[in-house]
Write an enzyme that holds these catalytic residues in place. Structure first.
Site, PDB file in Angstrom:
ATOM      1  NE  ARG A 157      -3.711  -2.223   2.547  1.00 56.90           N
ATOM      2  CZ  ARG A 157      -4.511  -2.464   3.581  1.00 56.90           C
ATOM      3  NH1 ARG A 157      -4.455  -1.680   4.665  1.00 56.90           N
ATOM      4  NH2 ARG A 157      -5.358  -3.470   3.557  1.00 56.90           N
ATOM      5  CE1 TYR A 179       7.944   0.404  -1.840  1.00 54.60           C
ATOM      6  CE2 TYR A 179       8.576  -1.597  -0.679  1.00 54.60           C
ATOM      7  CZ  TYR A 179       7.603  -0.684  -1.070  1.00 54.60           C
ATOM      8  OH  TYR A 179       6.294  -0.876  -0.691  1.00 54.60           O
ATOM      9  CG  ASP A 220       2.855   6.036   2.552  1.00 52.58           C
ATOM     10  OD1 ASP A 220       1.869   5.347   2.857  1.00 52.58           O
ATOM     11  OD2 ASP A 220       3.886   6.122   3.246  1.00 52.58           O
ATOM     12  NE  ARG A 263       8.750   9.306   2.333  1.00 50.90           N
ATOM     13  CZ  ARG A 263       7.635   9.893   2.751  1.00 50.90           C
ATOM     14  NH1 ARG A 263       6.490   9.224   2.768  1.00 50.90           N
ATOM     15  NH2 ARG A 263       7.655  11.159   3.135  1.00 50.90           N
TER      16      ARG A 263
END
Length: 264
Positions: free
Chosen positions: A53, A114, A55, A205
């Protein structure tokens, strides 16, 4: 109802994230609207599930979702039809595949990958604006790699976890962090590649924002180790902005798209 896996690419800039929301645009909502136009059995209120999910503002080049449809579509035609109905949203179905009923895009996943893109240069970006995080000064990739080495393995990542994270445990295993650097006009692009079974909310992040401080010379690489050991969100470096982050791939015990781009 036949179940289909979808490999999805999207630009996250215009969306409030993957997850459907009543009053804001979402990637999930865009795909569900397109499915409802194609398949009468995909009733109003039906939901698709995704591996991650993402952001608001986060992109994907290899998101995976699954949907249960009434019609047993040819996978190639399903992907083509969805792409037609998704226009002009910046969302594309790269591949579709018929999968077993026990396949679940989220719970069947064994790893997620990622990539975070960071560009260091003085001049403003014209190409790639909204697709990368830009900083002004060059970074030391060797120092960032030294800092990242402290994060690989099985750890309590409380320091690198959002305060609103809903995961039951902060303990995760990061299997790999690699950092590539390549020249861009009058600057340098750094790509951070992270691989793990799953990630905490804002973990990537938080890690990249911390490593940027190392690369800039503000943190010693050993401070990353100390921050991890502190298990305290206050010990984390700054959380970097979302526009440089991409979900690039999801791994399963058996690749649902192994038979080619159409899944046939």
């Amino acid at each position: 109802m036949p179940r289909f896996a979808l490999k999805v690419e999207y630009d996250g800039a215009p969306f409030a994230g993957w997850q459907a929301q009543a009053d804001q645009p979402s990637v999930q909502g865009a795909i569900e609207t397109a499915l409802a136009r194609l398949d009468p059995g995909f009733a109003a209120g039906a939901r698709i599930a995704a591996a991650g999910r993402t952001d608001a503002g986060v992109h994907a080049t290899g998101q995976v979702a699954h949907a249960d449809l009434a019609r047993d579509w040819d996978p190639f035609r399903l992907a083509e039809a969805l792409n037609w109905h998704l226009k002009p949203a910046p969302v594309a179905i790269l591949a579709a595949a018929r999968v077993d009923d026990d396949f679940h895009a989220r719970f069947s996943a064994r790893e997620r990958r990622y990539t975070f893109r960071l560009v260091a240069r003085r001049a403003p970006l014209t190409h790639g604006r909204g697709q990368v995080w830009q900083v002004l000064n060059p970074l030391d990739a060797a120092l960032m790699r030294a800092g990242a080495a402290h994060l690989v393995g099985h750890h309590d990542f409380t320091t690198f976890r959002s305060s609103i994270c809903q995961a039951k445990s902060p303990v995760k295993s990061i299997d790999e962090i690699t950092i590539e650097e390549s020249p861009v006009p009058h600057g340098c692009e750094y790509r951070f590649h992270l691989r793990a079974r799953s990630f905490l909310h804002n973990q990537v992040r938080s890690i990249v924002g911390t490593l940027e401080r190392v690369g800039a010379g503000s943190w010693a690489p050993e401070r990353v180790r100390d921050a991890l050991a502190a298990r305290d969100r206050a010990a984390c470096g700054p959380v970097c902005p979302p526009q440089g982050l991409y979900l690039t791939g999801v791994g399963y015990p058996s690749d649902p798209f192994r038979d080619g781009p159409t899944g046939r």
